[in-house]
Design a protein around this motif. Structure first.
Motif, short mmCIF file in Angstrom:
data_model
loop_
_atom_site.label_atom_id
_atom_site.label_comp_id
_atom_site.label_asym_id
_atom_site.label_seq_id
_atom_site.Cartn_x
_atom_site.Cartn_y
_atom_site.Cartn_z
N GLY A 106 3.92 -4.35 9.93
CA GLY A 106 3.06 -3.20 9.66
C GLY A 106 2.40 -3.35 8.31
O GLY A 106 2.69 -4.28 7.55
N THR A 107 1.50 -2.43 8.00
CA THR A 107 0.78 -2.49 6.73
C THR A 107 1.72 -2.17 5.57
O THR A 107 2.79 -1.59 5.76
CB THR A 107 -0.38 -1.49 6.73
N SER A 118 3.99 1.17 5.04
CA SER A 118 4.11 1.88 6.32
C SER A 118 5.54 2.27 6.66
O SER A 118 5.78 2.96 7.64
CB SER A 118 3.52 1.03 7.45
N LYS A 153 8.32 -0.11 6.70
CA LYS A 153 9.03 -1.17 7.42
C LYS A 153 10.49 -1.29 6.97
O LYS A 153 11.39 -1.39 7.80
CB LYS A 153 8.32 -2.53 7.20
N PHE A 184 2.87 1.91 12.73
CA PHE A 184 1.62 2.64 12.48
C PHE A 184 1.94 3.72 11.44
O PHE A 184 2.66 4.66 11.73
CB PHE A 184 1.14 3.34 13.76
N ASP A 185 1.41 3.57 10.25
CA ASP A 185 1.64 4.54 9.18
C ASP A 185 0.98 5.87 9.56
O ASP A 185 -0.25 5.96 9.63
CB ASP A 185 1.07 4.00 7.87
N ILE A 191 -6.27 0.60 12.73
CA ILE A 191 -4.88 0.13 12.70
C ILE A 191 -4.47 -0.40 14.08
O ILE A 191 -3.70 -1.36 14.18
CB ILE A 191 -3.93 1.25 12.23
N THR A 195 5.22 5.80 12.33
CA THR A 195 6.18 6.19 11.29
C THR A 195 5.70 7.44 10.54
O THR A 195 4.55 7.85 10.66
CB THR A 195 6.38 5.04 10.29
N LYS A 196 6.63 8.02 9.79
CA LYS A 196 6.35 9.20 8.95
C LYS A 196 5.90 10.40 9.78
O LYS A 196 5.04 11.18 9.34
CB LYS A 196 5.30 8.86 7.88
#
Length: 251
Positions: A9-10, A13, A15, A135-136, A149, A169-170
């Motif tokens: 992931g970015t 994000s 990980k 995916f953030d 993304i 995520t988040k």
């Protein structure tokens, strides 16, 4: 049987935190997970890695030995990761885990788009392999960013050539946008409707074209929402991984 899970992931994000939560999840359900930190540039981690690439590659030494700046040292370190595969593989053999959870470098481009990352994923010996792309949630709360993304996630899947689970995520930070984001992932029509009301018509059209191309090619993302803070949705990520790794029979 070793199941290898590569968490990608970015940068930022989530990980590493997701890696620690997956480790705890598998441990709590009676499996034997082992974590592998594959980020030579990691300063601190929210878990204690069982296997750590930093034991083999030191960023500070590379900077001193080759007169490199931080970015140059990170690029060189990323390329060197593939040369340490045999040593890391030996540690995996000795640990003999049910799950090997691999926390990949923070800069996704250094892992997925240089030769060493795909080489490492391809040549690491494991019975089953899967990738989790994070995916953030704070990045994909607008439809154009969501498409961007999604395109990156598709590119990572193409580069690493493994089955992929996409995790949003988040989720606790985007709860007010959560339904919209999940709708965009599940329905091309919902995503196009959202893009239609974007102010920048040029980028809206480009995003729609990209979205349609990904859908036609079978790269529509599909998302499992998770919060590594509240643990909400972790069971769904684990279930998606179980289906991907071994046809849904966990353990």
């Amino acid at each position: 049987m070793v199941n290898a899970i590569f968490v990608t992931g970015t940068a930022g994000s989530g990980k590493s935190l997701l890696t620690s939560r997956l480790m705890q999840w598998y441990r709590d359900t009676g499996a034997y997970p082992v974590t592998l930190n594959l980020d030579p540039g990691a300063v601190t981690l929210p878990y204690e890695p069982d296997i750590d690439v930093r034991n083999y590659i030191d960023i500070g030494t590379l900077m001193e030995s080759y007169a490199l700046g931080p970015n140059g040292a990170l690029v060189m370190a990323s390329d060197l990761v593939a040369t340490k595969l045999d040593e890391i593989q030996e540690e995996v053999y000795e640990a003999n885990p049910d799950y090997l959870i691999v926390d990949t470098p923070g800069q996704i481009e250094l892992f997925a788009f240089r030769a060493s990352g795909p080489y490492f994923v391809s040549n690491l010996q494991a019975d089953n392999k899967a990738t989790v792309f994070a995916f953030d949630g704070t990045l994909v709360s607008s439809p154009i960013n969501f498409v961007s993304i999604s395109l990156l996630a598709s590119a990572v899947k193409l580069r690493l050539k493994t089955a992929q689970v996409n995790a949003l995520t988040k989720r606790d930070l985007v709860i007010d946008r959560l339904k919209d984001i999940l709708d965009w992932a599940a329905s091309a029509q919902a995503l196009e409707s959202a893009l239609n009301v974007e102010k920048d018509a040029e980028y809206s059209l480009l995003s729609k074209d990209l979205s349609r191309s990904m859908t036609r090619a079978g790269f529509a993302p599909g998302l499992v929402a998770v919060s590594s803070t509240t643990m909400n949705g972790l069971v769904n990520v684990a279930a998606a991984l179980a289906r991907t790794l071994n046809q849904g029979e966990d353990g």
